[in-house]
Write an enzyme that holds these catalytic residues in place. Structure first.
Site, PDB file in Angstrom:
ATOM      1  N   ALA A   1       0.868  -1.341   0.196  1.00 55.89           N
ATOM      2  CA  ALA A   1      -0.391   0.465   0.272  1.00 55.89           C
ATOM      3  C   ALA A   1       0.773   0.969  -0.123  1.00 55.89           C
ATOM      4  CB  ALA A   1      -1.318   0.046   1.376  1.00 55.89           C
TER       5      ALA A   1
ATOM      6  N   THR B   1       0.372   5.713  -1.770  1.00 51.11           N
ATOM      7  CA  THR B   1       0.215   6.434  -0.567  1.00 51.11           C
ATOM      8  C   THR B   1       0.199   8.096  -1.420  1.00 51.11           C
ATOM      9  OG1 THR B   1       2.367   6.518   0.091  1.00 51.11           O
ATOM     10  CG2 THR B   1       0.655   5.522   1.205  1.00 51.11           C
TER      11      THR B   1
ATOM     12  N   PRO C   1      -4.681   6.097   1.163  1.00 51.60           N
ATOM     13  CA  PRO C   1      -3.792   6.168   2.910  1.00 51.60           C
ATOM     14  C   PRO C   1      -3.230   4.418   2.637  1.00 51.60           C
ATOM     15  CG  PRO C   1      -6.849   5.840   2.814  1.00 51.60           C
ATOM     16  CD  PRO C   1      -5.998   6.249   1.552  1.00 51.60           C
ATOM     17  N   ASP C   2      -2.397   4.051   3.525  1.00 55.64           N
ATOM     18  CA  ASP C   2      -2.065   2.779   3.579  1.00 55.64           C
ATOM     19  C   ASP C   2      -2.652   1.936   4.891  1.00 55.64           C
ATOM     20  OD1 ASP C   2       1.160   3.675   4.918  1.00 55.64           O
ATOM     21  OD2 ASP C   2      -0.543   3.094   5.847  1.00 55.64           O
ATOM     22  N   PHE C   3      -2.166   0.901   5.056  1.00 58.30           N
ATOM     23  CA  PHE C   3      -3.344  -0.119   6.731  1.00 58.30           C
ATOM     24  C   PHE C   3      -1.636   0.638   7.178  1.00 58.30           C
ATOM     25  CE2 PHE C   3      -5.860  -1.678   3.932  1.00 58.30           C
ATOM     26  CZ  PHE C   3      -4.718  -2.124   3.117  1.00 58.30           C
ATOM     27  N   ARG C   4      -0.572   0.193   7.283  1.00 56.21           N
ATOM     28  CA  ARG C   4      -0.418   0.798   8.768  1.00 56.21           C
ATOM     29  C   ARG C   4       0.596   1.647   8.889  1.00 56.21           C
ATOM     30  NH1 ARG C   4      -0.717  -4.275   6.966  1.00 56.21           N
ATOM     31  NH2 ARG C   4      -2.490  -6.093   8.163  1.00 56.21           N
TER      32      ARG C   4
ATOM     33  N   ASN D   1      -1.933  -4.799  -3.847  1.00 56.38           N
ATOM     34  CA  ASN D   1      -2.525  -3.923  -3.462  1.00 56.38           C
ATOM     35  C   ASN D   1      -3.973  -4.262  -4.811  1.00 56.38           C
ATOM     36  OD1 ASN D   1      -0.629  -2.163  -1.851  1.00 56.38           O
ATOM     37  ND2 ASN D   1      -0.003  -1.206  -3.620  1.00 56.38           N
ATOM     38  N   ILE D   2      -4.946  -3.272  -4.414  1.00 57.59           N
ATOM     39  CA  ILE D   2      -6.091  -3.807  -5.007  1.00 57.59           C
ATOM     40  C   ILE D   2      -6.335  -2.749  -5.693  1.00 57.59           C
ATOM     41  CG2 ILE D   2      -6.905  -6.006  -4.016  1.00 57.59           C
ATOM     42  CD1 ILE D   2      -9.031  -3.322  -2.003  1.00 57.59           C
ATOM     43  N   ASP D   3      -5.300  -1.762  -6.153  1.00 60.34           N
ATOM     44  CA  ASP D   3      -5.952  -0.082  -6.177  1.00 60.34           C
ATOM     45  C   ASP D   3      -5.741  -0.225  -7.694  1.00 60.34           C
ATOM     46  OD1 ASP D   3      -3.075   1.158  -5.207  1.00 60.34           O
ATOM     47  OD2 ASP D   3      -3.479   0.220  -6.359  1.00 60.34           O
TER      48      ASP D   3
ATOM     49  N   HIS E   1      -3.652  -9.854  -3.659  1.00 59.60           N
ATOM     50  CA  HIS E   1      -4.684  -9.866  -3.433  1.00 59.60           C
ATOM     51  C   HIS E   1      -6.140  -9.371  -3.514  1.00 59.60           C
ATOM     52  CE1 HIS E   1      -1.979  -9.140   0.920  1.00 59.60           C
ATOM     53  NE2 HIS E   1      -1.862 -10.487   0.372  1.00 59.60           N
TER      54      HIS E   1
ATOM     55  N   CYS F   1     -20.853 -14.370  -7.123  1.00 59.92           N
ATOM     56  CA  CYS F   1     -22.332 -14.760  -5.733  1.00 59.92           C
ATOM     57  C   CYS F   1     -21.550 -16.167  -5.225  1.00 59.92           C
ATOM     58  CB  CYS F   1     -23.140 -15.129  -7.209  1.00 59.92           C
ATOM     59  SG  CYS F   1     -24.541 -16.636  -5.719  1.00 59.92           S
TER      60      CYS F   1
ATOM     61  N   CYS G   1     -26.656 -11.848  -6.300  1.00 62.47           N
ATOM     62  CA  CYS G   1     -27.242 -12.449  -7.386  1.00 62.47           C
ATOM     63  C   CYS G   1     -28.231 -12.038  -8.401  1.00 62.47           C
ATOM     64  CB  CYS G   1     -26.623 -13.795  -7.233  1.00 62.47           C
ATOM     65  SG  CYS G   1     -26.335 -14.720  -9.071  1.00 62.47           S
TER      66      CYS G   1
ATOM     67  N   CYS H   1     -29.472 -16.480  -8.522  1.00 60.92           N
ATOM     68  CA  CYS H   1     -30.306 -16.641  -7.955  1.00 60.92           C
ATOM     69  C   CYS H   1     -30.021 -16.508  -6.696  1.00 60.92           C
ATOM     70  CB  CYS H   1     -28.941 -18.203  -7.631  1.00 60.92           C
ATOM     71  SG  CYS H   1     -27.408 -17.736  -6.220  1.00 60.92           S
TER      72      CYS H   1
ATOM     73  N   SER I   1       6.222  -1.271   1.041  1.00 61.96           N
ATOM     74  CA  SER I   1       5.108  -2.443   2.565  1.00 61.96           C
ATOM     75  C   SER I   1       5.616  -2.984   3.242  1.00 61.96           C
ATOM     76  CB  SER I   1       5.335  -3.956   1.778  1.00 61.96           C
ATOM     77  OG  SER I   1       4.111  -4.645   2.671  1.00 61.96           O
ATOM     78  N   SER I   2       4.874  -2.948   4.746  1.00 56.48           N
ATOM     79  CA  SER I   2       5.126  -3.472   6.222  1.00 56.48           C
ATOM     80  C   SER I   2       5.693  -4.423   6.262  1.00 56.48           C
ATOM     81  CB  SER I   2       4.285  -2.761   7.221  1.00 56.48           C
ATOM     82  OG  SER I   2       3.112  -4.012   7.107  1.00 56.48           O
TER      83      SER I   2
HETATM   84  N1  APR Z   1       7.034   5.248  -0.128  1.00 56.18           N
HETATM   85  C1  APR Z   1       7.673   4.293   1.212  1.00 56.18           C
HETATM   86  N2  APR Z   1       7.227   3.824   1.957  1.00 56.18           N
HETATM   87  C2  APR Z   1       5.756   4.410   2.245  1.00 56.18           C
HETATM   88  C3  APR Z   1       5.231   5.448   1.883  1.00 56.18           C
HETATM   89  C4  APR Z   1       6.232   5.798   0.469  1.00 56.18           C
HETATM   90  N3  APR Z   1       5.191   7.305  -0.125  1.00 56.18           N
HETATM   91  N4  APR Z   1       3.777   5.319   2.229  1.00 56.18           N
HETATM   92  C5  APR Z   1       3.488   4.283   3.084  1.00 56.18           C
HETATM   93  N5  APR Z   1       5.325   3.597   3.241  1.00 56.18           N
HETATM   94  C6  APR Z   1       4.938   2.463   3.791  1.00 56.18           C
HETATM   95  C7  APR Z   1       4.986   3.024   5.658  1.00 56.18           C
HETATM   96  O1  APR Z   1       5.637   2.910   6.213  1.00 56.18           O
HETATM   97  C8  APR Z   1       4.683   1.568   5.901  1.00 56.18           C
HETATM   98  O2  APR Z   1       5.707   0.629   5.955  1.00 56.18           O
HETATM   99  O3  APR Z   1       4.033   1.593   3.448  1.00 56.18           O
HETATM  100  C9  APR Z   1       4.084   0.712   4.045  1.00 56.18           C
HETATM  101  C10 APR Z   1       2.758  -0.080   4.245  1.00 56.18           C
HETATM  102  O4  APR Z   1       2.820  -1.151   4.865  1.00 56.18           O
HETATM  103  P1  APR Z   1       0.881  -1.450   5.475  1.00 56.18           P
HETATM  104  O5  APR Z   1       0.360  -0.454   5.457  1.00 56.18           O
HETATM  105  O6  APR Z   1       0.993  -2.417   6.137  1.00 56.18           O
HETATM  106  O7  APR Z   1       0.837  -1.661   4.019  1.00 56.18           O
HETATM  107  P2  APR Z   1       0.752  -3.303   3.008  1.00 56.18           P
HETATM  108  O8  APR Z   1       2.113  -3.687   3.646  1.00 56.18           O
HETATM  109  O9  APR Z   1       0.560  -3.669   1.509  1.00 56.18           O
HETATM  110  O10 APR Z   1       0.025  -4.171   3.659  1.00 56.18           O
HETATM  111  C11 APR Z   1      -0.120  -5.913   3.684  1.00 56.18           C
HETATM  112  O11 APR Z   1      -2.426  -5.866   4.318  1.00 56.18           O
HETATM  113  O12 APR Z   1      -4.233  -5.819   5.442  1.00 56.18           O
HETATM  114  C12 APR Z   1      -3.436  -6.670   4.834  1.00 56.18           C
HETATM  115  O13 APR Z   1      -4.127  -6.809   2.327  1.00 56.18           O
HETATM  116  C13 APR Z   1      -3.666  -6.189   2.766  1.00 56.18           C
HETATM  117  O14 APR Z   1      -2.336  -5.670   1.051  1.00 56.18           O
HETATM  118  C14 APR Z   1      -2.558  -5.659   2.484  1.00 56.18           C
HETATM  119  C15 APR Z   1      -2.063  -5.850   4.037  1.00 56.18           C
HETATM  120 ZN    ZN Z   2     -26.351 -16.477  -7.917  1.00 61.03          ZN
END
Ligand code: APR
Ligand code: ZN
Length: 248
Positions: A26, A30, A35-38, A105-107, A122, A130, A155, A158, A195-196
Site C-alpha cells: 500500500a 500513498t 492511505p495505507d494500512f499501518r 494492492n487491489i487499487d 490480494h 455470487c 446475484c 439466484c 510494504s510493512s
Molecule cells: N514511500 C515509501 N514507503 C511508504 C510510503 C511512501 N510514499 N507510504 C507508506 N509507506 C510505507 C509505510 O511506512 C508502511 O511500512 O509503506 C508501508 C505500508 O505498509 P502497510 O500499510 O502494512 O501495507 P501493506 O504492507 O501493503 O499491507 C499488506 O495487509 O491489510 C492487509 O490486505 C492488506 O494488502 C494489505 C496487506
Molecule cells: Zn447466484
C-alpha cells in the site's frame, strides 16, 4: 552509505541482476492519495481492527454491516492515478530490467501505469461473484445495488449474496499467488516497495530471493537480511534509480 550512494548501489544491483521482481504494498500508492494500512496515525488499520471488519466470517455473519463498513474504502479511490513510483516500475519493465511486479494492492494502479507482468495476490476491484452459484459480475453491479439501497447486494441469477474478488483475512490466496511463488524461484533480486511485510504468506516471499532491496518509509522485519534499505518516499527513490540507470 548516504542516499546517493544507496541509489547507485541499488541501480548496480538492478543492472547486474538477470531476473528482478518487485513486491509492492500500500505504501507505493500513498503518493496517489490512497492511505495505507499501518502507517502510524494515518493507516486504515489504526482506525479499524481488520480482524473484526475485513474477514470472511465478518462478511458471512452480517453481509449488510460488512458492506456498510468496507465498501466506501473500496470505492472512494476509484479516481486515483498512478504516481511516479508506479510509472518508474513500468519503465524498468519496458527496459528489460524488471521481469514483473507482485502486488498486495487491489487499487489497479500498476495496470493503469501500463505494467504488463503483474500478479495481484490480494485480488482486485474489477469483478465480484455470487457466494452461492459463483456467477461472476463486474464489481460495479455490487456497488450500484449498494448505492441504490440494496444491501447486501445480491446475484440476479439466484439471489445469493455478492462478494468482491478481493482476498479477505481468512481467505486462501488464489492463482496469482501460486504464480508469484513460481516466479520467485527464478528471482535473483527482489525489490520491496512500500510494504510493512507483516501479512503472511506474502511476507514470506523475500525468503526466496537471493538478493533483497527494501524501499520503505519505515523499518520492516526483513531489513537486516536486505542488501540495501532506503527509508525514503518510493516516488523519489524510483525516479532517482531511473536517472542513475540513465533512463530518462
Ligand atoms: N514511500 C515509501 N514507503 C511508504 C510510503 C511512501 N510514499 N507510504 C507508506 N509507506 C510505507 C509505510 O511506512 C508502511 O511500512 O509503506 C508501508 C505500508 O505498509 P502497510 O500499510 O502494512 O501495507 P501493506 O504492507 O501493503 O499491507 C499488506 O495487509 O491489510 C492487509 O490486505 C492488506 O494488502 C494489505 C496487506
Ligand atoms: Zn447466484
Amino acid at each position: 552509505m548516504d542516499y546517493s550512494e544507496k541509489i547507485d548501489y541499488l541501480a548496480n544491483l538492478i543492472k547486474k541482476s538477470p531476473y528482478t521482481l518487485a513486491l509492492t504494498g500500500a505504501g507505493i500508492s500513498t503518493e496517489s492519495g490512497i492511505p495505507d494500512f499501518r502507517s502510524p496515525g494515518t493507516g486504515l488499520w489504526t482506525k479499524y481492527d481488520p480482524m473484526k471488519v475485513a474477514t470472511v466470517s465478518a462478511l458471512e455473519r452480517d453481509p449488510a454491516a460488512f458492506y456498510k463498513i468496507n465498501l466506501d474504502r473500496w470505492t472512494r479511490y476509484n479516481g486515483a492515478e498512478p504516481n511516479a513510483a508506479h510509472y518508474a516500475l513500468t519503465r524498468l519493465e519496458r527496459e528489460g530490467l524488471l521481469y514483473g511486479v507482485i502486488t498486495q494492492n487491489i487499487d489497479g494502479l500498476h495496470r493503469k501505469a501500463g505494467l504488463k507482468q503483474l500478479w495481484e495476490v490480494h485480488g482486485h476491484l474489477r469483478t465480484c461473484h455470487c457466494m452461492d452459484c459463483t456467477q461472476s459480475f463486474p464489481f460495479s453491479c455490487l456497488v450500484d445495488q449498494f448505492n441504490a439501497g440494496i444491501n447486501p447486494p445480491r446475484c440476479d441469477k439466484c439471489g445469493g449474496v455478492l462478494r468482491l474478488d478481493v482476498v479477505l483475512f481468512e481467505d486462501a490466496l488464489g492463482e496469482d499467488f501460486v504464480q508469484a511463488v513460481q516466479a520467485m524461484t527464478k528471482c535473483r533480486l527482489l525489490i520491496v516497495v512500500g510494504s510493512s511485510l507483516q501479512v503472511y504468506p506474502v511476507a514470506a516471499l523475500p525468503e526466496r530471493a537471493k538478493q533483497l532491496a527494501v524501499i520503505n518509509k519505515e523499518p520492516t522485519p526483513w531489513d537486516d537480511r536486505a542488501e540495501i534499505v532506503i527509508n525514503e518516499m518510493a516516488g523519489r527513490v524510483l525516479t532517482d534509480i531511473l536517472a542513475a540507470l540513465g533512463i530518462m
